[in-house]
Design an enzyme around this catalytic site. Structure first.
Site, PDB file in Angstrom:
ATOM      1  CG  HIS A  96     -13.687  37.603  -5.978  1.00 26.40           C
ATOM      2  ND1 HIS A  96     -15.119  38.296  -5.446  1.00 26.40           N
ATOM      3  CD2 HIS A  96     -13.188  37.316  -4.621  1.00 26.40           C
ATOM      4  CE1 HIS A  96     -14.969  37.855  -4.000  1.00 26.40           C
ATOM      5  NE2 HIS A  96     -14.251  37.597  -3.482  1.00 26.40           N
ATOM      6  CG  HIS A  99     -10.966  42.946 -10.348  1.00 26.91           C
ATOM      7  ND1 HIS A  99      -9.633  43.543  -9.193  1.00 26.91           N
ATOM      8  CD2 HIS A  99     -11.807  42.289  -9.833  1.00 26.91           C
ATOM      9  CE1 HIS A  99     -10.049  42.780  -7.713  1.00 26.91           C
ATOM     10  NE2 HIS A  99     -11.196  41.789  -7.969  1.00 26.91           N
TER      11      HIS A  99
END
Length: 328
Positions: free
Chosen positions: A185, A278
């Protein structure tokens, strides 16, 4: 009447505010002048100015801000931020924009590239195709890196169940797949943003094309040999550019606004990803890969004599019209 008309054409209104695309002839003679400014033209000018200010904020400073945010995202590894709407991976923005991020990037940048290149390349399909190879190159790197990230995650990951299972089987069995997951992303959001900004550069100086076209036509009608950006064009090429410029400008303006909106969305989702998804090393590495790939292509490769060319390259020196405008 002549005095009033002459004064109006030299006013701040006619020289500063870009007006309509059509041109008219003065009552005396055949010289071309601008159309009167309308309220809609003023509104569009202000909107485009705001979009340019946001989109063409110094790229070096933008990259520096990205790096600072990526490093600062380490805070999220230890502190849980309050959940907001954008932190939900099932939102409309995540499901239909970010997950299809490269599709939207290619759609808008390619559309903008074609419409602007029709003017720069005098509607030459081979030249427009050469420009479009930049999007092919960008798509290749997007595909290469996203697949590389997935393969690294598969290769170095382990199943939490203690069994030797591949990732798909591990998740199907209800276990967690533990690995160093480089953020796809973050990569696509930063890379898409930089590509869209770079491909939108031809909007800088776009309004000046109208002025130079008018000046060149007036000079030719008066028989003057005045050096302009279009002096090297043949008469039929000049008329072709005038026609295509008038046809394409409304599309160029709308597409530029759409690109600005998507860049704003990408950066909003980038901040959200930095806060909630993340770990910092996974995001930092993805960001460095995205920025490095953009730099190598748009700042090194395309600046060389080797194809593909930079955005805006064509049959006339368009960059000369951009010198007094903002840059990135």
């Amino acid at each position: 009447m002549t005095t009033k008309r002459s004064t109006r054409s030299g006013s701040i209104e006619s020289n500063y505010i870009p007006t309509g695309l059509s041109m008219r002839s003065e009552t005396k003679g055949t010289l071309l002048v601008r159309e009167p400014t309308t309220v809609s033209n003023i509104f569009l000018t202000v909107l485009l100015f705001a979009c340019r200010k946001y989109l063409f904020f110094s790229t070096h400073k933008r990259l520096f801000v990205y790096l600072i945010l990526l490093v600062a995202s380490v805070v999220g590894d230890f502190i849980k931020f309050p959940k907001i709407y954008f932190a939900n991976s099932n939102t409309f923005l995540n499901q239909y924009l970010v997950k299809l991020g490269w599709f939207w990037t290619v759609l808008w940048t390619l559309s903008f590239l074609v419409t602007t290149s029709k003017v720069f390349c005098l509607n030459s399909r081979p030249s427009i195709t050469v420009h479009a190879t930049r999007i092919v190159v960008a798509t290749f790197f997007w595909y290469f890196w996203t697949n590389a990230f997935n393969q690294l995650e598969d290769y170095y990951g382990k199943c939490s169940g203690g069994k030797e299972l591949v990732r798909s089987a591990c998740k199907s069995a209800g276990y967690l797949w533990k690995s160093f997951d480089i953020s796809g992303h973050v990569f696509i959001l930063i890379y898409s943003t930089l590509v869209m900004i770079s491909e939108a550069r031809p909007i800088i100086g776009w309004d000046k094309i109208q002025d130079v076209l008018r000046n060149e036509e007036n000079a030719r009608k008066e028989g003057k040999s005045v050096a302009t950006t279009f002096s090297n064009l043949k008469e039929e090429e000049l008329q072709e550019m005038k026609t295509v410029y008038k046809q394409m400008t409304p599309y160029v303006q709308v597409l530029f606004i759409v690109i600005t909106i998507f860049v704003a969305v990408w950066e909003l989702m980038l901040i959200t990803t930095m806060m909630y998804f993340h770990t910092m090393p996974e995001k930092l590495l993805a960001g460095i890969v995205a920025m490095s790939t953009w730099f190598v292509t748009y700042r090194v490769w395309y600046c060389s004599s080797f194809l593909p060319p930079l955005p805006g390259d064509g049959f006339f020196k368009y960059q000369a019209l951009q010198k007094s405008e903002i840059g990135i």
